[in-house]
Enzyme design. Structure first.
Site, PDB file in Angstrom:
ATOM      1  N   GLU A  71      33.833  29.910  16.597  1.00 35.68           N
ATOM      2  CA  GLU A  71      32.847  30.972  16.346  1.00 35.68           C
ATOM      3  C   GLU A  71      31.504  30.343  15.991  1.00 35.68           C
ATOM      4  O   GLU A  71      31.443  29.437  15.173  1.00 35.68           O
ATOM      5  CB  GLU A  71      33.349  31.866  15.207  1.00 35.68           C
ATOM      6  CG  GLU A  71      32.470  33.060  14.946  1.00 35.68           C
ATOM      7  CD  GLU A  71      32.097  33.780  16.242  1.00 35.68           C
ATOM      8  OE1 GLU A  71      32.986  34.280  16.934  1.00 35.68           O
ATOM      9  OE2 GLU A  71      30.893  33.806  16.577  1.00 35.68           O
ATOM     10  N   LYS A 102      32.225  22.526  18.505  1.00 36.06           N
ATOM     11  CA  LYS A 102      31.885  23.336  17.326  1.00 36.06           C
ATOM     12  C   LYS A 102      31.391  22.443  16.188  1.00 36.06           C
ATOM     13  O   LYS A 102      30.336  22.692  15.590  1.00 36.06           O
ATOM     14  CB  LYS A 102      33.116  24.155  16.908  1.00 36.06           C
ATOM     15  CG  LYS A 102      32.966  24.879  15.592  1.00 36.06           C
ATOM     16  CD  LYS A 102      31.859  25.916  15.615  1.00 36.06           C
ATOM     17  CE  LYS A 102      31.473  26.333  14.211  1.00 36.06           C
ATOM     18  NZ  LYS A 102      30.366  27.249  14.149  1.00 36.06           N
ATOM     19  N   TYR A 146      34.348  36.054   6.151  1.00 36.73           N
ATOM     20  CA  TYR A 146      33.041  36.222   6.792  1.00 36.73           C
ATOM     21  C   TYR A 146      33.135  36.125   8.312  1.00 36.73           C
ATOM     22  O   TYR A 146      32.282  36.660   9.019  1.00 36.73           O
ATOM     23  CB  TYR A 146      32.050  35.195   6.242  1.00 36.73           C
ATOM     24  CG  TYR A 146      31.545  35.577   4.875  1.00 36.73           C
ATOM     25  CD1 TYR A 146      30.413  36.359   4.714  1.00 36.73           C
ATOM     26  CD2 TYR A 146      32.240  35.194   3.723  1.00 36.73           C
ATOM     27  CE1 TYR A 146      29.960  36.743   3.468  1.00 36.73           C
ATOM     28  CE2 TYR A 146      31.797  35.565   2.464  1.00 36.73           C
ATOM     29  CZ  TYR A 146      30.656  36.340   2.347  1.00 36.73           C
ATOM     30  OH  TYR A 146      30.224  36.723   1.101  1.00 36.73           O
ATOM     31  N   SER A 190      38.957  29.465  13.513  1.00 36.12           N
ATOM     32  CA  SER A 190      38.449  28.612  12.429  1.00 36.12           C
ATOM     33  C   SER A 190      37.868  27.327  13.016  1.00 36.12           C
ATOM     34  O   SER A 190      38.245  26.904  14.106  1.00 36.12           O
ATOM     35  CB  SER A 190      39.597  28.185  11.503  1.00 36.12           C
ATOM     36  OG  SER A 190      40.192  29.306  10.912  1.00 36.12           O
ATOM     37  N   ARG A 217      28.181  30.299  -1.058  1.00 33.98           N
ATOM     38  CA  ARG A 217      28.873  29.018  -0.910  1.00 33.98           C
ATOM     39  C   ARG A 217      27.871  27.909  -0.547  1.00 33.98           C
ATOM     40  O   ARG A 217      27.098  28.046   0.384  1.00 33.98           O
ATOM     41  CB  ARG A 217      29.982  29.134   0.149  1.00 33.98           C
ATOM     42  CG  ARG A 217      31.140  29.992  -0.348  1.00 33.98           C
ATOM     43  CD  ARG A 217      32.199  30.177   0.711  1.00 33.98           C
ATOM     44  NE  ARG A 217      31.748  31.004   1.817  1.00 33.98           N
ATOM     45  CZ  ARG A 217      32.515  31.326   2.865  1.00 33.98           C
ATOM     46  NH1 ARG A 217      33.755  30.882   2.932  1.00 33.98           N
ATOM     47  NH2 ARG A 217      32.039  32.086   3.825  1.00 33.98           N
ATOM     48  N   GLY A 220      36.509  36.417  10.160  1.00 34.77           N
ATOM     49  CA  GLY A 220      37.556  37.337  10.634  1.00 34.77           C
ATOM     50  C   GLY A 220      37.109  38.792  10.592  1.00 34.77           C
ATOM     51  O   GLY A 220      37.305  39.532  11.571  1.00 34.77           O
ATOM     52  N   CYS A 225      29.645  25.965   5.729  1.00 26.93           N
ATOM     53  CA  CYS A 225      30.121  25.119   6.837  1.00 26.93           C
ATOM     54  C   CYS A 225      29.367  23.824   7.110  1.00 26.93           C
ATOM     55  O   CYS A 225      30.003  22.822   7.440  1.00 26.93           O
ATOM     56  CB  CYS A 225      30.175  25.947   8.106  1.00 26.93           C
ATOM     57  SG  CYS A 225      31.386  27.275   7.947  1.00 26.93           S
ATOM     58  N   PHE A 226      28.036  23.807   7.018  1.00 25.89           N
ATOM     59  CA  PHE A 226      27.321  22.604   7.461  1.00 25.89           C
ATOM     60  C   PHE A 226      27.844  21.353   6.756  1.00 25.89           C
ATOM     61  O   PHE A 226      28.198  20.359   7.388  1.00 25.89           O
ATOM     62  CB  PHE A 226      25.809  22.749   7.234  1.00 25.89           C
ATOM     63  CG  PHE A 226      25.086  23.529   8.302  1.00 25.89           C
ATOM     64  CD1 PHE A 226      25.766  24.041   9.396  1.00 25.89           C
ATOM     65  CD2 PHE A 226      23.720  23.759   8.210  1.00 25.89           C
ATOM     66  CE1 PHE A 226      25.113  24.767  10.384  1.00 25.89           C
ATOM     67  CE2 PHE A 226      23.045  24.483   9.193  1.00 25.89           C
ATOM     68  CZ  PHE A 226      23.743  24.982  10.273  1.00 25.89           C
TER      69      PHE A 226
END
Ligand code: NAD
Ligand code: UGA
Length: 457
Positions: free
Chosen positions: A157, A212, A5, A124, A338, A7, A268-269
């Site tokens: 990112e 990040k 998602y 990443s 996810r 890259g 991610c969170f």
């Protein structure tokens, strides 16, 4: 490295804005690379508004997808490591720390195949000081004879799924951390093709890595704050949308990320906060670690309380009841499931004995089966417990004769539904549970449909 998602869309946008650069995305997953190369553009593995057009324009010209690591790395001057960094499942830090095995294996491949000078960019999301790990792997592999040299930069990112192309095309900022200004200049030159210089922030490596993780923790914390407020609205007669509007009008607070919902999902969170919790614990900052953990506690509570509300409203029992679930992705405009709140909520409803009719415009039936851990109901398994779900491509079929409809995602198609027609084909007494503020209360006036809206007292 990494055609996921991040890259895929990130490299497509670089290729699009820098026609004189050759961009090659390599991945260990053959199937994924074949899908990125599929002549039918709708088969590419990531759904993002605007992505197909950009890939169509650049693919096979200056954007390539490949499994040939040796060639891809050998020819590269700059390598972006965009591989997954999931939460560790076993060993020290299990359940909290990041599993860096994919970052490590990427660094080893770079060490093995690179030639001359290579700038290695951490794209990443990684724990603070990972750049030092990458550098020591590269240093340990390089052979003093072949004159390989490296710089490692951090360039996290910040794109959000569903708006990735716009976020990449018009970023709020680009963050580059490093300790060699020539390397930073080289990466900056790429972004300057379409990003204003004022938006490019240069920091040291550790500030960049930590910014990040912290940015994601702050965003998630706002969602948990508004969700905790929504629960209070429900028992006091307040309206969460009015409260959020009033809070957000304060310029110091701002209006973004104040939408109450079924809890935050996405890859991610949760993983990034868990990582922050681990780092705080590792450095003995126990109160700070407890503070961040609470953001996840509230988020889990939000998912569980929604399924409990549904069961309570349906007289405490869901056995033999059909519940239509609208939306399975973790947010609209993505096919990513996810950590989607739909997973926990659906599992809870299945455990209560409900039969679920699931609809989502972009998520596949096979993905839902993976996420729920069981196949769709069929003649062979219909007597099993906990697998009473079916996928429907048409919303009308999902809601037909349902006792309840639960909206878990604000996909555009759900905003246009005619609730009069739907209420006519549901089983009475019928319920609509709106967790995403999709339904206008006024549009249900005079209908034989009970409404529960998250955050409305
Ligand atoms: P993803 O799982 O979609 O993609 C990662 C890809 O890396 C997979 O296709 C996997 O096969 C590949 N991979 C693993 N090891 C490899 C190797 N050695 N060489 C080449 N490829 C390899 O993950 P993602 O969502 O793209 O996230 C990647 C990173 O970016 C994570 O650290 C994540 O936290 C971060 N991030 C994600 C988002 C997002 O919205 N998804 C946004 C910002 C940052
Ligand atoms: C998030 C961040 O927004 C990105 O900046 C970051 O790069 C990315 O994580 C990452 O590191 O992976 P993403 O998870 O794709 O992006 O999507 P968001 O828009 O942040 O939504 C996350 C979750 O919070 C979704 O489930 C969404 O529905 C929920 N959310 C968001 C709310 O419930 N309310 C809000 O007001 C905002």
């Amino acid at each position: 490295m990494g055609a996921g998602y991040v890259g895929g869309p990130t490299m497509a946008v670089i290729a699009h804005n820098c026609p004189n650069l050759q961009v090659t995305v390599v991945d260990v997953n053959n199937d994924k690379i074949s899908r990125w190369n599929d002549p039918d553009i709708s088969k590419i593995p990531v759904f993002e508004p605007g992505l197909e057009n950009i890939v169509k324009e650049t693919r096979f010209k200056n954007l390539h997808f490949s499994t040939n690591f040796e060639e891809g790395i050998r020819k590269a001057d700059i390598i972006f490591i965009s591989v997954n960094t999931p939460t560790k499942e076993k060993g020290v830090g299990a359940g909290h720390a990041s599993d860096l095995r994919f970052v490590e294996s990427s660094a080893r491949l770079v060490g093995k195949y690179s030639q001359g000078h290579t700038i290695v960019v951490e794209k990443s999301t990684v724990p603070i000081r990972t750049a030092a790990t990458i550098m020591s792997i590269l240093d340990s592999i390089k052979d003093s004879q072949d004159k390989k040299t490296f710089d490692v930069l951090s360039n996290p990112e910040f794109l959000a799924e569903g708006t990735a192309i716009n976020d990449l095309q018009c970023p709020d900022r680009v963050l580059i951390g490093g300790n060699n200004s020539h390397a930073i200049d080289a990466l900056e030159r790429i972004y300057l093709n379409w990003v204003d210089k004022e938006k490019i922030i240069r920091t040291n490596l550790w500030s960049s890595e930590l910014s990040k993780l912290s940015a994601n923790a702050f965003l998630a914390q706002r969602v948990s704050s508004i969700n905790a407020t929504a629960e209070l609205c429900e028992v006091t007669g307040a309206d969460i949308n009015e409260v959020a509007y009033a809070i957000g009008k304060d310029r110091r607070i701002g209006s973004n990320f104040l939408k109450a919902g079924p809890g935050f999902g996405g890859s991610c969170f949760t993983k990034d906060i868990l990582n922050l919790v681990y780092l705080c614990e590792y450095f003995g900052l126990i109160e700070a670690s407890k503070y961040w953990k609470q953001v996840i506690t509230i988020n889990n509570h939000q998912k569980n309380r929604i399924s409990k509300v549904i069961a309570d409203k349906l007289f405490g029992t869901l056995t033999e009841k059909k519940i239509a679930v609208l939306g399975f992705s973790f947010k609209s405009n993505t096919n990513d499931t996810r950590q989607s709140p739909a997973i926990r909520i659906c599992k809870n409803l299945l455990e209560e004995g409900a039969y679920l009719a699931i609809h989502d415009p972009k998520v596949s039936k096979s993905q839902i089966a993976i996420d729920l851990g069981c196949q769709e109901i069929n003649d062979q398994n219909k007597n099993n417990d906990f697998n009473k779900w079916e996928f429907f491509e048409k919303i009308e079929d999902a809601v037909h004769s349902a006792d309840a409809v639960v909206i878990l995602c604000d996909w555009e198609c759900y905003k246009k539904l005619d609730w009069r027609d739907i209420s006519n084909i549901m089983r009475s007494p019928s319920w609509l549970f709106d967790t995403r503020d999709v339904v206008n209360i006024k549009s249900l006036k005079d209908l034989d449909l009970n409404l529960w809206k998250l955050g409305i007292g």
